[in-house]
Every structure is written in structure tokens, then in C-alpha cells.
Write a protein that holds these residues in place. Structure first.
Motif, PDB file in Angstrom:
ATOM      1  N   ARG A 115       0.380   8.311 -10.964  1.00 37.43           N
ATOM      2  CA  ARG A 115       1.024   7.157 -11.107  1.00 37.43           C
ATOM      3  C   ARG A 115       2.075   6.521  -9.521  1.00 37.43           C
ATOM      4  NH1 ARG A 115       5.877   8.873 -15.028  1.00 37.43           N
ATOM      5  NH2 ARG A 115       6.443   6.847 -14.834  1.00 37.43           N
ATOM      6  N   ASP A 116       1.873   5.045  -9.546  1.00 36.49           N
ATOM      7  CA  ASP A 116       2.385   3.771  -8.365  1.00 36.49           C
ATOM      8  C   ASP A 116       3.181   3.463  -9.553  1.00 36.49           C
ATOM      9  OD1 ASP A 116       2.629   2.252  -6.133  1.00 36.49           O
ATOM     10  OD2 ASP A 116       1.105   2.453  -5.938  1.00 36.49           O
ATOM     11  N   ASN A 117       3.999   3.273  -9.578  1.00 31.94           N
ATOM     12  CA  ASN A 117       5.614   3.277 -10.330  1.00 31.94           C
ATOM     13  C   ASN A 117       5.712   1.320  -9.634  1.00 31.94           C
ATOM     14  OD1 ASN A 117       5.419   4.958 -12.016  1.00 31.94           O
ATOM     15  ND2 ASN A 117       7.631   5.726 -10.695  1.00 31.94           N
ATOM     16  N   ALA A 118       5.451   1.135  -8.330  1.00 32.00           N
ATOM     17  CA  ALA A 118       5.171   0.292  -7.095  1.00 32.00           C
ATOM     18  C   ALA A 118       4.806  -1.227  -7.975  1.00 32.00           C
ATOM     19  CB  ALA A 118       5.205  -0.033  -5.534  1.00 32.00           C
ATOM     20  N   LYS A 119       3.178  -0.273  -8.500  1.00 28.82           N
ATOM     21  CA  LYS A 119       2.173  -1.275  -8.571  1.00 28.82           C
ATOM     22  C   LYS A 119       1.960  -1.431 -10.555  1.00 28.82           C
ATOM     23  CE  LYS A 119      -0.971  -0.694  -4.956  1.00 28.82           C
ATOM     24  NZ  LYS A 119      -2.052   0.139  -4.525  1.00 28.82           N
ATOM     25  N   ASN A 120       2.731  -0.796 -11.300  1.00 33.57           N
ATOM     26  CA  ASN A 120       3.070  -0.441 -12.199  1.00 33.57           C
ATOM     27  C   ASN A 120       1.144   0.070 -13.172  1.00 33.57           C
ATOM     28  OD1 ASN A 120       6.037  -1.181 -13.329  1.00 33.57           O
ATOM     29  ND2 ASN A 120       5.574  -3.039 -14.114  1.00 33.57           N
ATOM     30  N   THR A 121       1.225   0.600 -12.669  1.00 36.09           N
ATOM     31  CA  THR A 121      -0.593   1.238 -12.588  1.00 36.09           C
ATOM     32  C   THR A 121      -0.288   2.753 -12.636  1.00 36.09           C
ATOM     33  OG1 THR A 121      -0.981  -0.374 -11.893  1.00 36.09           O
ATOM     34  CG2 THR A 121      -2.173   1.693 -11.880  1.00 36.09           C
TER      35      THR A 121
END
Length: 127
Positions: A72-78
Motif C-alpha cells: 500500500r502507498d497511502n500517499a498515493k491513496n493506492t
């Protein structure tokens, strides 16, 4: 409120790989535990993998251990699902899901429950 949209599905040969993505709206994805499910033709929805809101815990179905990897990449909401060494039995519509908080991780793993669901992306593996 969270909206989830999957992408990255397609047709691949056995042994190939795909990287599935789940893009989320909003700015609070980091407070949700996340997961992937799949549904093959004529079968019920199946749990694939989940990751806790902190990212410290993961749980994989036995059928995909060693082949699939969640991130998960929370900064990219992905959120991503890397699928390797694909088999024909992996053919299914893959859905991403979000369940609130640390309790959401148990919901995803134990009872396959979530607060939000995507509409799915189709993965077809040919032999």
C-alpha cells in the motif's frame, strides 16, 4: 466515504505476472485495513489477502502464499497486488476492499466483511 477502483487486470499466459491496483478517493486511506478478494466463474467469493491499517500485519490465503504480494502507498491513496507465477485457477474477477481500523483487519480475514468494495478487475490466465 471511500470509493475504490481496481485496474490492471487482463489476459496472461500461465506463469506470467500482473500488478493490480486499487485507487481510493479521499484522504483517510491510512486508517483502513485493506484486502483483495476474487470470484471465479460459478464459484463464491474467495479471500485472497489482507493488510492491516498500519501495514504491520498481513494474511494470505494458502492458495496464493509465495506467489502474490500486497502493498500500500497511502500517499498515493493506492493499494497493489503483485501476482506472480499465475495459474489458470487464478482466473477470476479481483475486488479490493476497505475495512475501518485495526478491527477491520479481523473482519476482512475472518468473516470477509468490509465497509467499501470496488467493482472489480478481470484476470484471465490461459494454459
Amino acid at each position: 466515504q471511500v470509493q475504490l477502483v481496481e485496474s490492471g487486470g487482463g489476459l496472461v499466459q500461465a506463469g506470467g505476472s500482473l500488478r493490480l491496483s486499487c485507487a481510493a478517493s479521499g484522504r483517510t486511506l491510512g486508517v483502513y485495513s485493506l484486502g483483495w478478494f476474487r470470484q471465479a466463474p460459478g464459484k463464491e467469493r474467495e479471500f485472497v489477502v489482507a493488510i492491516s491499517n498500519s501495514g504491520s500485519r498481513t494474511n494470505y490465503a494458502d492458495s496464493v502464499k509465495g506467489r502474490f504480494s500486497i502493498s500500500r502507498d497511502n500517499a498515493k491513496n493506492t493499494m497493489y497486488l503483485q501476482t506472480n507465477s499465475l495459474k489458470p485457477e487464478d482466473t477470476a474477477i479481483y475486488y479490493c476492499a476497505a475495512a475501518f481500523g485495526v478491527a477491520g483487519f479481523d473482519r476482512l480475514v475472518r468473516v470477509h466483511s468490509a465497509d467499501y468494495w470496488g467493482k472489480g478487475t478481470l484476470v484471465t490466465v490461459s494454459s
